[in-house]
Design an enzyme around this catalytic site. Sequence first.
Site, short mmCIF file in Angstrom:
data_model
loop_
_atom_site.label_atom_id
_atom_site.label_comp_id
_atom_site.label_asym_id
_atom_site.label_seq_id
_atom_site.Cartn_x
_atom_site.Cartn_y
_atom_site.Cartn_z
N THR A 104 -14.92 -2.32 -8.67
CA THR A 104 -15.07 -2.44 -7.22
C THR A 104 -16.54 -2.26 -6.82
OG1 THR A 104 -12.85 -1.60 -6.96
CG2 THR A 104 -14.21 -1.63 -4.98
N ASN A 148 -16.29 6.66 -6.79
CA ASN A 148 -16.11 5.54 -7.71
C ASN A 148 -16.82 4.28 -7.21
OD1 ASN A 148 -15.08 3.90 -9.66
ND2 ASN A 148 -13.03 3.79 -8.81
N LYS A 196 0.86 -1.19 0.00
CA LYS A 196 0.00 0.00 0.00
C LYS A 196 0.89 1.23 0.00
CE LYS A 196 -4.37 1.11 0.07
NZ LYS A 196 -5.44 0.37 -0.65
#
Length: 459
Positions: free
Chosen positions: A201, A252, A116
């Site tokens: 997603t 999103n 990350k």
Amino acid sequence: MGNSTAKIVEESLDALLDDKSFLPDLTGQARQKAFTSLVSILSTPNHVNKSFLRIALENGKVERVPSFRVQHNNIMGPYKGGIRFHESVNEDEVVNLSSLMTLKNALHDVPFGGGKGGVVINPREYSEKELYMICKKYVQYFSEIIGPDKDIPAPDVGTGDREMDWMMGEYKSIRPGEPYRGSFTGKSVVNGGSLGRREATGKGVYFAFRYMLHNFVGNQEKWLSERDNIFAQTALEQKDKTLSLAFQGFGNVGSVAALEAFQCNHLNNKIVAVSDRNVTLYNSDGLDIPGLVKYTSNNNGDLPVDDDQLKDADVKASIKDRDDVLTLDVDVLFLAALGGQVHQENMQDVKASIIVEGANAPVTSGADKYFNEKGVIIIPDILANAGGVIVSYLEWLQGRETQFFSEEEVFKRQFDKMQETFDTIFPQFFGDPFPLRQNCYIHAVMKISTILYRQGKLY
Ligand code: NAD
């Protein structure tokens, strides 16, 4: 936030230590030693890389911006995980999110490890030129440790395809002649990104919820009604209702998931609330989600904040405070904004019976425990929001082969992969006493531990 992922990993390993059918060759002292080793490997990252990017601002000043790339574990494949641009980014959070990526990839059989990144800025306070410089510098500072077979970043909060395109461009300049397409995912389609990545997603988040309630619970009613399991009761109570849904976050992930819910003809949904960084919009008869998606796409991603803007959007809703979305009287709450949104102070006011985590770690570990005891089903981040990394994997694969899939093929592969995981996890969850999150962790930890053992790493 603390490293809540590491805590659940430890609990999962505790449960597995007593399960003699898991790694049966390991017995006695050797077993104890191997498990001590596993706890230490999985609860700490392999590398924490921190740099202060030196950025020349347009006003003539120079700023040193703190930035991170954490590489948690790569036993399953190259490190993989997004880069977040947000003012609240800190080392603990990046470490926690990197360990979540290791487990998420293992759970869904994606051949990547966990990483990350983060940059401590509010991107809204920087010009496009300054953001471009930040992206270039990030790649320059971390160029030795990233790459298609080492560590593959992707977008996260505050970054998107524009930033990934800039970063891949810089990577290519620094390493001429080397493979570069797989160095970043989440790129624009014209620049080697995958069709469907933007929606992946959000679509997957709604699919996780729909598959659980419609497909699994719908087909297993008799079996579920015979279980002495509070989560089975919750699921059965919700199955045939007209469900009221609320979405925190309309970016999103949230907006795509809300649109999927709106268009779904498998469940009887009514989306009564959506929220973003400014407001909650509420309509007990159901909100016009396509109208709001259209409005946000023309207004910098923001929902209407007053009556004039609602009129512009041609949407009927009442305006409430930003955080009201969390405590409305709804059946299902989708959390698709930021981490740590439901916590000790507000958990008792949450009325939903099902919580779906589109964001990473939106429910703190204290609140998680509280909901589990009440029989609230939490479909956790690790299970629900993996669509992004699955399609990132498909992007990486397509870049490697320079062969590109149609959007239909991408979603088919994504849903097939997620469904495979659901078909393993849901029967375990409704059949045994562990909450869904713990079930997922146990499953992921078993996979990683077996590989570590087979590669002789548990000394
Ligand atoms: P985004 O930036 O597109 O959208 C974030 C949304 O949350 C926006 O509507 C914003 O206004 C809203 N928001 C910000 N602060 C808020 C607050 N305090 N209260 C309510 N709303 C707030 O981001 P995204 O890509 O949709 O990601 C959302 C979450 O999902 C993040 O936690 C991210 O890590 C996680 N996630 C994203 C992906 C992906 O592929 N985009 C994959 C996995 C996980």
